[in-house]
Scaffold this motif. Structure first.
Motif, PDB file in Angstrom:
ATOM      1  N   ARG A   1       0.834  -1.212   0.000  1.00  0.00           N
ATOM      2  CA  ARG A   1       0.000   0.000   0.000  1.00  0.00           C
ATOM      3  C   ARG A   1       0.867   1.259   0.000  1.00  0.00           C
TER       4      ARG A   1
ATOM      5  N   MET B   1       1.050   4.248  -2.851  1.00  0.00           N
ATOM      6  CA  MET B   1       0.927   5.681  -2.549  1.00  0.00           C
ATOM      7  C   MET B   1       2.133   6.439  -3.094  1.00  0.00           C
TER       8      MET B   1
ATOM      9  N   VAL C   1      -0.912   6.293  -6.388  1.00  0.00           N
ATOM     10  CA  VAL C   1      -2.177   5.557  -6.389  1.00  0.00           C
ATOM     11  C   VAL C   1      -2.705   5.496  -4.965  1.00  0.00           C
ATOM     12  N   ASN C   2      -3.951   5.903  -4.780  1.00  0.00           N
ATOM     13  CA  ASN C   2      -4.583   5.823  -3.468  1.00  0.00           C
ATOM     14  C   ASN C   2      -5.174   4.425  -3.311  1.00  0.00           C
TER      15      ASN C   2
ATOM     16  N   VAL D   1      -7.081   3.182  -1.180  1.00  0.00           N
ATOM     17  CA  VAL D   1      -8.480   3.196  -0.753  1.00  0.00           C
ATOM     18  C   VAL D   1      -9.402   3.310  -1.966  1.00  0.00           C
ATOM     19  N   GLU D   2      -8.964   4.030  -2.979  1.00  0.00           N
ATOM     20  CA  GLU D   2      -9.776   4.228  -4.181  1.00  0.00           C
ATOM     21  C   GLU D   2      -9.507   3.177  -5.263  1.00  0.00           C
TER      22      GLU D   2
ATOM     23  N   GLY E   1      -5.206   0.900 -10.783  1.00  0.00           N
ATOM     24  CA  GLY E   1      -4.973   2.311 -10.524  1.00  0.00           C
ATOM     25  C   GLY E   1      -5.658   3.158 -11.576  1.00  0.00           C
TER      26      GLY E   1
END
Length: 121
Positions: A72, A76, A80-81, A83-84, A103
């Motif tokens: 994760r 980031m 790239v988030n 969570v999304e 992504g």
């Protein structure tokens, strides 16, 4: 976060560090900190991971990194988030099981932790 959640996270980090061989097995202070989930510096190719994150050459995280937290954090770092983004299990080009993250601009492939060979990853 309640105290039981914090304790569970701390326990998982200690278990990961112990499986790696403890902080004495870490070649640098940076690696020792990363074993416990402290990612203050950007991940570096060849030191922290290999691969380019494609189906043909998925990311393989080095054994000192706890897979789920580090994957994760690397996402980031790449903008790239998590969570999304959507994550699914899929097989890479060689047939190994991987996490595939969708992504905004491309897919990001990570070798699943049970596919990583500690001697070579």
């Amino acid at each position: 976060m309640d105290h039981l959640s914090a304790a569970a996270i701390a326990s998982g980090r200690m278990e990961h560090a112990a499986a790696f061989g403890g902080t004495a097995a870490a070649a640098t202070d940076r690696i020792a900190q990363q074993m416990f989930g402290h990612f203050q510096e950007a991940f570096l190719p060849s030191l922290d991971y290999s691969g380019d994150g494609t189906k043909e050459d998925p990311f393989s995280l080095e054994p000192h990194l706890e897979y789920y937290q580090a994957s994760r954090a690397l996402l980031m770092q790449l903008g790239v988030n998590p969570v999304e983004a959507t994550r699914v299990l899929d097989h890479d080009a060689s047939g190994q099981l991987c996490d595939k993250w969708h992504g905004p601009d491309r897919e990001y492939w990570f070798k699943a932790p049970f596919n990583r060979d500690p001697a070579t990853s």
